[in-house]
Design a protein around this motif. Structure first.
Motif, PDB file in Angstrom:
ATOM      1  N   GLY A   1       1.098  -1.742   0.092  1.00  0.00           N
ATOM      2  CA  GLY A   1      -0.313  -0.078   0.415  1.00  0.00           C
ATOM      3  C   GLY A   1       1.263   1.319   0.445  1.00  0.00           C
ATOM      4  N   LYS A   2       2.167   1.388   1.055  1.00  0.00           N
ATOM      5  CA  LYS A   2       2.511   2.465   0.794  1.00  0.00           C
ATOM      6  C   LYS A   2       3.470   2.646  -0.540  1.00  0.00           C
ATOM      7  CE  LYS A   2       5.084   5.385   3.781  1.00  0.00           C
ATOM      8  NZ  LYS A   2       5.016   6.042   5.002  1.00  0.00           N
ATOM      9  N   GLN A   3       4.042   1.660  -0.753  1.00  0.00           N
ATOM     10  CA  GLN A   3       4.755   1.491  -1.953  1.00  0.00           C
ATOM     11  C   GLN A   3       3.877   2.294  -3.015  1.00  0.00           C
ATOM     12  OE1 GLN A   3       7.186  -1.463  -3.822  1.00  0.00           O
ATOM     13  NE2 GLN A   3       6.469  -2.526  -1.961  1.00  0.00           N
ATOM     14  N   PHE A   4       2.994   1.519  -3.498  1.00  0.00           N
ATOM     15  CA  PHE A   4       1.731   1.872  -4.105  1.00  0.00           C
ATOM     16  C   PHE A   4       1.364   3.746  -4.134  1.00  0.00           C
ATOM     17  CE2 PHE A   4      -2.571   1.297  -6.983  1.00  0.00           C
ATOM     18  CZ  PHE A   4      -2.421   1.420  -7.303  1.00  0.00           C
ATOM     19  N   MET A   5       1.013   4.182  -2.808  1.00  0.00           N
ATOM     20  CA  MET A   5       0.674   5.075  -3.034  1.00  0.00           C
ATOM     21  C   MET A   5       1.855   6.262  -3.051  1.00  0.00           C
ATOM     22  SD  MET A   5      -1.752   7.590  -2.019  1.00  0.00           S
ATOM     23  CE  MET A   5      -2.772   6.419  -0.729  1.00  0.00           C
ATOM     24  N   ASN A   6       2.681   5.914  -2.680  1.00  0.00           N
ATOM     25  CA  ASN A   6       3.746   6.816  -2.802  1.00  0.00           C
ATOM     26  C   ASN A   6       4.214   6.937  -4.831  1.00  0.00           C
ATOM     27  OD1 ASN A   6       4.737   7.749  -0.207  1.00  0.00           O
ATOM     28  ND2 ASN A   6       5.910   5.549  -0.711  1.00  0.00           N
ATOM     29  N   TYR A   7       3.666   5.671  -5.321  1.00  0.00           N
ATOM     30  CA  TYR A   7       3.981   6.155  -6.924  1.00  0.00           C
ATOM     31  C   TYR A   7       2.999   6.679  -7.568  1.00  0.00           C
ATOM     32  CZ  TYR A   7       1.590   4.654 -11.858  1.00  0.00           C
ATOM     33  OH  TYR A   7       1.407   4.489 -12.740  1.00  0.00           O
ATOM     34  N   CYS A   8       1.045   6.780  -6.921  1.00  0.00           N
ATOM     35  CA  CYS A   8       0.279   7.362  -7.075  1.00  0.00           C
ATOM     36  C   CYS A   8       0.998   9.176  -7.071  1.00  0.00           C
ATOM     37  CB  CYS A   8      -0.963   7.177  -6.391  1.00  0.00           C
ATOM     38  SG  CYS A   8      -1.044   4.983  -6.326  1.00  0.00           S
ATOM     39  N   ILE A   9       1.221   9.569  -5.558  1.00  0.00           N
ATOM     40  CA  ILE A   9       2.303  10.813  -5.756  1.00  0.00           C
ATOM     41  C   ILE A   9       2.389  11.198  -7.524  1.00  0.00           C
ATOM     42  CG2 ILE A   9       2.895  12.065  -3.847  1.00  0.00           C
ATOM     43  CD1 ILE A   9       1.704  10.265  -1.240  1.00  0.00           C
ATOM     44  N   HIS A  10       4.018   9.853  -6.153  1.00  0.00           N
ATOM     45  CA  HIS A  10       4.669  10.504  -8.111  1.00  0.00           C
ATOM     46  C   HIS A  10       4.076  11.300  -8.916  1.00  0.00           C
ATOM     47  CE1 HIS A  10       8.162  11.128  -9.552  1.00  0.00           C
ATOM     48  NE2 HIS A  10       7.747   9.852 -10.564  1.00  0.00           N
ATOM     49  N   PHE A  11       3.376  10.087  -9.331  1.00  0.00           N
ATOM     50  CA  PHE A  11       2.390  10.091 -10.934  1.00  0.00           C
ATOM     51  C   PHE A  11       1.881  11.312 -10.823  1.00  0.00           C
ATOM     52  CE2 PHE A  11      -1.244  10.053 -13.611  1.00  0.00           C
ATOM     53  CZ  PHE A  11      -1.021   9.401 -14.590  1.00  0.00           C
ATOM     54  N   ALA A  12       0.422  11.856  -9.584  1.00  0.00           N
ATOM     55  CA  ALA A  12      -0.296  12.923  -9.779  1.00  0.00           C
ATOM     56  C   ALA A  12       0.907  14.178  -9.756  1.00  0.00           C
ATOM     57  CB  ALA A  12      -0.497  13.173  -8.814  1.00  0.00           C
ATOM     58  N   ARG A  13       1.588  14.413  -9.775  1.00  0.00           N
ATOM     59  CA  ARG A  13       3.249  15.542  -9.417  1.00  0.00           C
ATOM     60  C   ARG A  13       3.439  15.341 -10.743  1.00  0.00           C
ATOM     61  NH1 ARG A  13       5.726  14.094  -4.302  1.00  0.00           N
ATOM     62  NH2 ARG A  13       5.582  15.097  -3.025  1.00  0.00           N
ATOM     63  N   SER A  14       3.608  14.566 -11.246  1.00  0.00           N
ATOM     64  CA  SER A  14       4.220  14.620 -12.677  1.00  0.00           C
ATOM     65  C   SER A  14       3.628  15.050 -13.877  1.00  0.00           C
ATOM     66  CB  SER A  14       4.598  13.205 -13.481  1.00  0.00           C
ATOM     67  OG  SER A  14       3.469  12.070 -13.253  1.00  0.00           O
ATOM     68  N   GLU A  15       1.865  14.522 -13.259  1.00  0.00           N
ATOM     69  CA  GLU A  15       0.812  15.004 -14.697  1.00  0.00           C
ATOM     70  C   GLU A  15       1.178  16.600 -14.511  1.00  0.00           C
ATOM     71  OE1 GLU A  15      -0.914  13.747 -16.585  1.00  0.00           O
ATOM     72  OE2 GLU A  15       1.478  12.161 -16.856  1.00  0.00           O
ATOM     73  N   GLY A  16       1.305  17.163 -13.258  1.00  0.00           N
ATOM     74  CA  GLY A  16       1.205  18.881 -12.477  1.00  0.00           C
ATOM     75  C   GLY A  16      -0.432  19.049 -11.678  1.00  0.00           C
TER      76      GLY A  16
END
Length: 184
Positions: free
Chosen positions: A120-135
């Motif tokens: 869950g933590k790894q996946f949430m960190n991916y989601c956070i990174h993705f959202a940031r990268s999308e602006g």
């Protein structure tokens, strides 16, 4: 789903879901629903209704459904989108970031046979990174008050509780939710 592999953290690969992933994603949501039914951690999802195969198919086609993979098998899934449940637009978010600059997570799920492995933590960190990268400027989500473990995960990833919101879900048990936001 995968057999339990002990308690050591495992490394995952992440990406947007593809049409060939649909059956495994469906199996994941089925396993989560079956494992949590009638427990305090029941997200009150109804397989075939929310989520439905049709809904998941559209979300895959639109590039909104993201997955975590362990040796090629889907072990986590969520939507990262701007499809806000009615109630998000009137909720008093502390950051005041406009909805059009935010993304929301829906249907965040982890293989129940692998709980405690930091998926869950790894996946949430991916989601956070993705959202940031999308602006996006903020990532938001809502959680049923009974989902204590999920809310602990959100807090451990930096999400701040924003209070209780009233949402326009068809199921009255899902209308009051704890609202969370992470300013990116």
């Amino acid at each position: 789903m995968l057999a339990t592999l002990g308690s050591e953290p495992i490394e995952l690969e992440f990406r947007k879901a593809e049409p060939d992933d649909l059956d495994e994603i469906w199996d994941l949501y089925s396993a989560v629903i079956m494992a949590s039914a009638n427990t305090p951690e029941d997200p009150l999802w109804v397989l075939g209704k929310h989520p439905s195969r049709e809904e998941l198919t559209y979300q895959i086609e639109d590039g909104l459904l993201h997955c975590g993979f362990y040796y090629g098998q889907v072990v986590a899934a969520t939507l990262i989108e701007q499809n806000f449940v009615k109630g998000y637009e009137t909720f008093p978010w502390k950051s005041k970031i406009p909805l059009q600059q935010t993304a929301v997570l829906h249907l965040f799920a982890v293989d129940p046979s692998l709980r405690g492995r930091k998926i869950g933590k790894q996946f949430m960190n991916y989601c956070i990174h993705f959202a940031r990268s999308e602006g996006y400027k903020a990532l938001r989500l809502d959680a049923m008050p009974s989902l204590v473990h999920a809310q602990a995960l959100y807090a451990s990833c930096g999400f701040e509780s924003q209070g209780v919101g009233e949402l326009a879900h068809s199921d009255p048990r899902m209308r009051r939710a704890n609202m969370y936001e992470l300013v990116l």
